[in-house]
Design an enzyme around this catalytic site. Structure first.
Site, mmCIF file in Angstrom:
data_model
loop_
_atom_site.group_PDB
_atom_site.id
_atom_site.type_symbol
_atom_site.label_atom_id
_atom_site.label_comp_id
_atom_site.label_asym_id
_atom_site.label_seq_id
_atom_site.Cartn_x
_atom_site.Cartn_y
_atom_site.Cartn_z
ATOM 1 N N CYS A 41 74.908 50.894 92.463
ATOM 2 C CA CYS A 41 75.990 51.444 92.999
ATOM 3 C C CYS A 41 76.478 50.795 94.286
ATOM 4 C CB CYS A 41 76.015 53.196 93.167
ATOM 5 S SG CYS A 41 77.598 53.691 92.995
ATOM 6 N N HIS A 99 74.899 54.723 87.875
ATOM 7 C CA HIS A 99 73.638 55.117 88.082
ATOM 8 C C HIS A 99 72.676 54.951 87.187
ATOM 9 C CE1 HIS A 99 74.237 55.946 92.322
ATOM 10 N NE2 HIS A 99 75.577 56.363 91.947
ATOM 11 N N GLU A 150 69.710 55.463 86.923
ATOM 12 C CA GLU A 150 68.326 56.507 87.293
ATOM 13 C C GLU A 150 68.513 57.575 86.616
ATOM 14 O OE1 GLU A 150 70.502 55.309 89.321
ATOM 15 O OE2 GLU A 150 70.866 56.812 91.001
HETATM 16 N N1 GLN Z 1 79.987 54.445 99.018
HETATM 17 C C1 GLN Z 1 80.072 53.708 97.363
HETATM 18 C C2 GLN Z 1 81.375 54.178 96.866
HETATM 19 O O1 GLN Z 1 81.798 55.411 97.082
HETATM 20 C C3 GLN Z 1 78.750 53.876 96.612
HETATM 21 C C4 GLN Z 1 78.524 55.041 96.264
HETATM 22 C C5 GLN Z 1 77.100 54.947 95.583
HETATM 23 O O2 GLN Z 1 76.242 54.423 95.829
HETATM 24 N N2 GLN Z 1 76.999 56.302 94.815
HETATM 25 O O3 GLN Z 1 81.812 53.575 96.139
#
Ligand code: GLN
Length: 539
Positions: free
Chosen positions: A383, A510, A512
């Site tokens: 992410c 994600h 995970e």
């Molecule tokens: N801050 C980034 C976004 O909002 C990444 C978010 C995250 O890593 N979950 O896109």
């Protein structure tokens, strides 16, 4: 349908969630269909807007619900499919009651904690069971500690619920602590007695007491707890500190036959005693691995055990798959900003940059990504970690000076990461990100395709606001970055990779949240494999 309610006493952080999840594992291995749910007495509607310092990780479900990290344990320990109805907070309960009151649904009555709030809680249990008619047992964990004012309404609702569905269908399990007083050389049962007394005051008699102990639970203490807490001696179950891994918890609880006690109490008939071979095999590989790799996790909350819980668990699953211990080095990226990546990160077999929000430490993360790319150290960006890798590549390979995400620099000349149009007007912080599972298309012939076993469609969970800016796709690709997966619906970038590197992958989603013991996520498995190769070549 049968119900298990798991409460906790004496102190928090007793491993109540793990106990609940472990009971789930054991019952599933008996051939029962299990579903899990968590009640959280705090007033937030969901933990989505809470700081990791307060709450640890926010665990995201397929349907985009932002939930308590215990739901992560439930999904890893059982095959239960969870959705937003499986995590209820006081915030949601009160919100629902007040909305009903405004709609006039209480027909002019005075709206009260009892029965209106407790009915709302009971209603949720019925909603969950009605939407899963095939389930044999619903396990509900109640967050917090018995005696907290916050949890009272939940406990009262459960007391009523048990009476209404019939006590023979309900099993109350109370998890408590047996502190060991070093100076006296004794394990103390008094806090347990008092905590159970508190529960009985509310009208709940636990059927089983799970005692967290550092050591063993001797016969005398077992008898004492049984006597004072009004349960059979066999129903006092020890839950010892596990030596190596949380995946030992079901094996530990099985020693006192908790699954048998539950099945007997609930009249679930003759289900076979679980063999648990697959689980034991997994635990053995975690405890006695042949190989070892060192992975640096370069994030903002590295000092917090729970902030990247699912990532650490996924590394364990992937490690076990490759018979490898994954040694984690937690890197503070602000230190990288001061002293440089080589000095702070040093020799490692892989670098993982996890998700995150806000700009603290981001320049250090960008340096970590650069260090991985230039030195051919396996890199896995999740992410924010994917966005970081993109910024680094834009700046240092494409030569786009001061490229950045608009999350960190609103006036960057090269917003390689930016908000999509539909995110721009959003004011509310809660539940307004791109959330939950969505489908992506994988580009054939890529490393990603190879890792996903040449599947062309994959489904992964999201939690972010920002995206790789479509205006820069071409420039990044021309410089050698491969966009190896895009979302099926909007064509948004889901995975990037660098083909001239042993392993350099970033995922906007994600992974995970979808890794389990014996079923590691393919990207984690690939990352640990690459780290293993790196270790062999460098060691
Ligand atoms: N801050 C980034 C976004 O909002 C990444 C978010 C995250 O890593 N979950 O896109």
């Amino acid at each position: 349908m049968k119900y298990i309610f798991v409460t906790g006493g004496v102190v928090s952080s007793l491993g109540k969630g793990l106990a609940a999840a472990s009971i789930g594992t054991l019952l599933e291995h008996r051939g029962l269909k299990v579903l899990m749910q968590k009640f959280d007495p705090y007033l937030n509607v969901d933990p989505g807007s809470m700081s990791p310092y307060q709450h640890g990780e926010v665990y995201v479900l397929d349907d985009g619900a932002e939930t308590d990290l215990d739901l992560g344990h439930y999904e890893r320990f059982t095959s239960a499919v969870l959705s937003r109805i499986n995590n209820l907070t006081s915030g949601q309960v009160f919100d629902a009651v007040i909305k009903k009151e405004r709609r006039g649904e209480y027909l002019g009555k005075t709206v009260q904690f009892i029965p209106h709030v407790t009915d709302e809680i009971k209603g949720r249990i019925h909603q969950v069971t009605e939407s899963h008619p095939d389930v044999d047992v619903l396990i509900t964990e109640i967050g917090g500690t018995v005696g907290d004012m916050e949890g009272l309404l939940f406990l009262e609702a459960l007391r009523q619920f048990a009476l209404e569905v019939g006590k023979e269908h309900v099993c109350f399990i109370h998890v408590t602590l047996l502190p060991y007083i070093k100076a006296a050389g004794e394990v103390k049962t008094k806090p347990t007695q008092q905590s159970v007394a508190k529960l009985r005051e509310i009208g709940i008699q636990p059927d089983i007491i799970i005692c967290r102990t550092e050591a063993d639970l001797d016969e005398d203490n077992r008898k004492k707890i049984a006597m004072f807490c009004n349960v059979d001696r066999k129903h006092v179950v020890a839950f010892r500190d596990v030596a190596h891994t949380i995946y030992e918890c079901p094996l530990d609880l099985r020693r006192d036959k908790i699954d048998r006690l539950v099945v007997d109490k609930l009249g679930l008939g003759h289900t076979p005693t679980p063999a648990l071979e697959d689980w034991e095999h997994f635990v053995q590989r975690v405890i006695h691995p042949k190989h070892k790799v060192t992975i640096a996790v370069a994030g903002k909350y590295t000092e917090l055990q729970d902030a990247y819980k699912s990532i650490y668990e996924s590394l364990i699953h992937a490690g076990a798959h490759h018979d490898t211990k994954v040694q984690i080095v937690r890197v503070d990226t602000e230190a990288v900003e001061d002293d440089g990546a080589r000095a702070v990160i040093g020799e490692v077999d892989g670098i993982l940059v996890p998700g995150g929000f806000g700009d603290r430490g981001t320049e250090g993360k960008i340096l970590a990504a650069k260090y991985a790319r230039e030195n051919k150290i396996p890199y896995f960006g999740i992410c924010l970690g994917m966005q970081i890798a993109t910024i680094e590549f834009a700046r240092n390979v494409c030569g786009l000076k001061d490229a950045n995400s608009t999350e960190f620099d609103k006036s960057t000349p090269h917003p390689v990461i930016c908000l999509q149009e539909e995110q721009k007007g959003i004011q509310d912080m809660g539940a307004t990100m791109r959330l939950g599972s969505c489908e992506s298309i994988v580009l054939a012939g890529t490393k990603t395709a190879e890792l996903y076993d040449h599947k062309d469609h994959i489904k992964e969970r999201h939690r972010h606001r920002y995206e790789l800016n479509p205006d820069y796709h071409e420039r990044l690709q021309q410089a050698g970055m491969v966009i190896s997966a895009v979302s099926a619906k909007e064509g948004l970038v889901e995975i990037i990779e660098l083909p001239d590197h042993p392993f350099f992958i970033g995922s906007q989603f994600h992974p995970e949240f979808q890794s389990k013991p014996n079923f590691p996520h393919p990207l984690f498995a690939g990352f640990v494999m690459a780290a293993l190769d790196h270790a062999h070549h460098n060691g």
